[in-house]
Design a protein around this motif. Sequence first.
Motif: not given
Lengths: 716, 79
Positions: A143-145, A164-168
């Motif tokens: 969503e951020a992208e 810190v891990v980025g997920t969708s």
Amino acid sequence: MGLTNKSTGTGILEKELKIDKTTPNDKIIALGGNPNVGKSTVFNNLTGLNQHTGNWPGKTVTNAQGNYFYKNNNFILVDIPGTYSLMANSVEEEIARDFICFGNPDITVIVVDATCLERNLNLVIQTLEITPKVVVCVNLMDEAERKGISINLKELSKHLGVPVVGTSAVKAKSLNELMDAVSDVASNKITPNTINIVYEELIEKAISKVEDEVKPLLQDRLNPRWVALKLIDGDKTLIASMNKYLDMNLTEEDALMSQIHEARAFLNAEGIDSDVFRDKIVSHLVMTAEKVSSMVVSFKNENYNDRDRKIDKYLTSKKFGFPLMIFLLSVVFWITITGANVPSAMLADGLFWIEDKLTLFFTSLGTPPWVHGLLVTGVYRTLAWVVSVMLPPMAIFFPLFTLLEDLGYLPRVAFNLDNYFKKACACGKQALTMCMGFGCNAAGIIGCRIIDSPRERLMAIITNNFVPCNGRFPTLIAVITMFFAGAIAGPFQSVVSALILTGVIILGVVMTLTISKILSKTLLKGIPSTFTLELPPYRKPQIGKVIVRSIFDRTLFVLGRAVVVAAPAGLVIWTMANIYIGDLSILTHCANFFDPFARLIGLDGYILMAFILGFPANEIVIPIMIMCYMSAGSMLELDSLAQLRDLLVSNGWTSLTAVCVMLFSLMHWPCATACLTIKKETQSFKWMLISFLVPTITGIVICFIVANTVRFIGLI
Amino acid sequence: MNHYDIPLSALPLGEKCKVKKLISDGSIRRRMLDLGLIDDTIVEALQQSPSGDPVAYLIRGAVIALRREVASMILVEAL
């Protein structure tokens, strides 16, 4: 509409924080985060447990847990309530804080919204003050992208001092990385070196005074610095929880108490009273979040939310807000009604074909007629009716409504209607609990936990039944189609049905507001409390997932419950219809008993009895009516609504009866599940009784007025 | 308090302001602080409910609806 076996009662841990491990190596993960950040989706993807998620703040109102097996380790995930803070300002915040502090999680995962990082960091920072064993999961990266927001995860990890891990969350793959980080922290492979939150010098002085005193008492069970801070702040809930879970009564520790007193006196002398103290603490946390966020977030386009604002300009505008709301509701109903017609007829054909075969089978076996009657005409036929009348509308309505929910439309409904709720001295979030009531009133009643003020919560609970649940929709649809839209031919028939149904729902909303207002002037006197309503960003729903989830998670569950109730009900009705006392069956005796009163309110004895026997589940009201009429009359085959109409008309139904049935269906006692839920939620028999009586009396009064006005004027 | 300060409820839609003071205490004040409404926070009035109240505000990236009574307890400086 979060209706699963969990939300209706079992497997909920609330006050009891102890999680049973199957082996000592099991790791407990507390899953926290702001409301509406996709926390439940992360939870579901990991555990496979279909805890329901929706795009509105405050969806997880209770702790749920599930297991996840990863790299030879069993992780027990505990979904804690979504909160913005851990300062115990509300019940949810207290539960969340208590679990992190006293539930002994091996690790706490905080899920944050990548599109709104700054606001979410506040909770992360507050959690880091309590424990260093944290992994931050930056969710909704996709969503951020899309909005042109990029987040430097490495930098964020450096600033916070934890992984810190980025997920969708909609893509399960990205969760492996999350679990790797979780494993590493849980097994102490990574030692977090967390961000230091340092307050101004005077506050630090006060903290250290108390910290030294409290440290030996805590024996490493809690972070002494944080406890000291809370004690100076005067957080009574923490003291109570420590007493409850650690069996530690701090108020008896005289040395500590005098140290706290001294620290406060010291701060007071410096002009920092308790309000100023709290302001300074919160401001410092907010500013820290702002600082960290500004270092890691970059925007391609400062107006990344323009699209949402544009949509809001229509969906919540003065001109279009209400018309669009009614239009959307009608469309949902129209699709439901139109879509349900064909499968309903097909199901009925199929199921009654099976009935014929069953009859042949029983005849060939040579069983006594009563065995066939009991099992086929009683149990099977009722089941067949429940399935063919209930299943298609549910299977269509649930996914459609879930789509609206996932899009983020429901909080806009609450926003649009809020002023009316304010005028009724109620909470605007009541609109959300009403929406949940569309699925199931029991779920709506549990959902009332999102309302903080006890007075307003009770009002929402008592009036929730004015929203027809999925068990009552098909009843309404069937009656509307038979008596009001039937005369109109062609494609307009379902349009008219949908419009009438929408009218019924609007009546339900008006009744909710009226009764709320009356309650707030009588039983539940008071003024509206303050509340804040978040309007989350619109999101693209996962259509495939929504359909699968709503069919398996809700439709089949609701249907299963109806079937469980319908089978014995069919048995009872058939027995009552076939055991005679004198010339009349027990069924007729009962119906005759209710008949005079039922006539007064525009119904008849059989209808009223069907509603009474439908107490365990509203789904079976229409099938019971049919059973009653059929056993009393001579009609045997019944495979279309037109024939059903003939059956009803031959039993004295007029359009007035139909109107009164609809009104009574909208306004009568809550079903057994809802009553039990009310009892559980209010912890009071009295409020359950009131919740039972309020809609019942309202329904009786309104049906009486309508029936007798129409008769008096001589319309019918 | 600066004499330019107005209550947030008086801020016209589409305008931005800076939070100057919260004139509430207890739990309401805590809620406001939880939203990030500390001094100098920028707030924008976005949209009014079709029923007249509440108004949606953009606060630190989140859209929050506040009823008039609450918004009138937040003093701001229009920008």
